[in-house]
Scaffold this motif. Structure first.
Motif, mmCIF file in Angstrom:
data_model
loop_
_atom_site.group_PDB
_atom_site.id
_atom_site.type_symbol
_atom_site.label_atom_id
_atom_site.label_comp_id
_atom_site.label_asym_id
_atom_site.label_seq_id
_atom_site.Cartn_x
_atom_site.Cartn_y
_atom_site.Cartn_z
ATOM 1 N N UNK A 2 47.629 37.363 33.734
ATOM 2 C CA UNK A 2 47.057 38.654 34.140
ATOM 3 C C UNK A 2 47.100 38.825 35.653
ATOM 4 N N UNK A 3 47.239 40.085 36.060
ATOM 5 C CA UNK A 3 47.232 40.395 37.500
ATOM 6 C C UNK A 3 45.839 40.188 38.058
ATOM 7 N N UNK A 4 45.745 39.680 39.291
ATOM 8 C CA UNK A 4 44.422 39.526 39.904
ATOM 9 C C UNK A 4 43.815 40.893 40.214
ATOM 10 N N UNK A 5 42.497 40.956 40.159
ATOM 11 C CA UNK A 5 41.781 42.191 40.469
ATOM 12 C C UNK A 5 41.986 42.522 41.942
ATOM 13 N N UNK A 6 42.327 43.754 42.230
ATOM 14 C CA UNK A 6 42.634 44.158 43.609
ATOM 15 C C UNK A 6 41.633 45.164 44.154
ATOM 16 N N UNK A 7 40.398 45.134 43.695
ATOM 17 C CA UNK A 7 39.384 46.053 44.206
ATOM 18 C C UNK A 7 38.036 45.354 44.239
ATOM 19 N N UNK A 8 37.136 45.907 45.001
ATOM 20 C CA UNK A 8 35.785 45.372 45.148
ATOM 21 C C UNK A 8 34.908 46.013 44.069
ATOM 22 N N UNK A 9 34.482 45.214 43.109
ATOM 23 C CA UNK A 9 33.683 45.723 41.989
ATOM 24 C C UNK A 9 32.384 46.356 42.472
ATOM 25 N N UNK A 10 31.728 45.718 43.442
ATOM 26 C CA UNK A 10 30.464 46.260 43.961
ATOM 27 C C UNK A 10 30.676 47.627 44.581
ATOM 28 N N UNK A 11 31.744 47.776 45.357
ATOM 29 C CA UNK A 11 32.030 49.071 45.987
ATOM 30 C C UNK A 11 32.376 50.117 44.927
ATOM 31 N N UNK A 12 33.135 49.716 43.911
ATOM 32 C CA UNK A 12 33.468 50.652 42.836
ATOM 33 C C UNK A 12 32.199 51.133 42.134
ATOM 34 N N UNK A 13 31.241 50.213 41.906
ATOM 35 C CA UNK A 13 29.971 50.596 41.283
ATOM 36 C C UNK A 13 29.216 51.593 42.157
ATOM 37 N N UNK A 14 29.204 51.335 43.446
ATOM 38 C CA UNK A 14 28.479 52.240 44.356
ATOM 39 C C UNK A 14 29.134 53.625 44.405
ATOM 40 N N UNK A 15 30.446 53.661 44.386
ATOM 41 C CA UNK A 15 31.144 54.950 44.383
ATOM 42 C C UNK A 15 30.872 55.692 43.068
#
Length: 193
Positions: A2-15
């Motif tokens: 699988x491809x590695x995650x390329x985003x910040x989960x915490x920031x995505x939650x805040x957005x």
């Protein structure tokens, strides 16, 4: 592999939280969430499971932040200023160019809690936490002689929690900071005998 995650989960939650807070759950589309978070549809579903799961995770992030802030304000320093500051946070942004979105827990008490047991449980927990924190703060004030009401601390805390949504609605309806403060001071006058 699988491809590695390329985003910040915490920031995505805040957005995502920002979108849900502004628009409400029902009016928020997956397209809105993708635009706000910058996630692809596959990343959103792979990471969060879907719109509802993303909402619950974002709501929980909000609730944890608010609980920390409430503890911080209410459990330190002089009691009366602490309670005053706690309530003033409700309408700190009244004069901002952005509209006031209110407390997300109160918003969800109206939008989802009536028909969603999982959200209802979270809202009730938030209100109970507020009541417990205010009870401890009022007890501390009564023991120190800073608050002179002879009423039990728990009763006074219940009154403050009862007024919390009303102050939220007044702020969102456009009451001026002075009108809100006048209402708050009337409410807080019950803390004295």
């Amino acid at each position: 592999m699988p491809r590695p995650q390329e985003f910040d989960t915490t920031e995505a939650l805040r957005q995502a939280l920002g979108v849900f807070w502004r628009k409400g759950y029902e009016a928020t589309s997956v397209t809105d969430l993708l635009a706000a978070t910058g996630l692809s549809k596959s990343s959103l579903y792979a990471t969060f499971g879907g719109k509802r799961e993303l909402f619950i995770a974002a709501f929980d992030t909000y609730r944890q932040d608010r609980a920390r802030a409430a503890h911080h304000v209410l459990e330190q320093g002089a009691v009366r200023p602490a309670i005053d500051a706690f309530f003033h946070q409700l309408f700190a942004s009244v004069n901002d160019a952005e509209p006031a979105y209110g407390c997300m827990s109160i918003n969800q008490a109206v939008e989802l809690a009536p028909h969603d047991p999982e959200v209802r449980q979270r809202v009730v927990q938030d209100l109970q936490l507020m009541e417990d924190l205010l009870t401890r703060t009022i007890e501390r004030g009564q023991q120190a002689g800073a608050l002179t009401s002879p009423r039990p601390a728990r009763d006074l805390a219940k009154l403050l929690v009862l007024a919390f949504p009303g102050l939220q609605v007044m702020a969102r309806a456009g009451y001026s900071p002075q009108q809100l403060d006048d209402s708050l001071q009337l409410l807080l006058s019950h803390l004295d005998g």
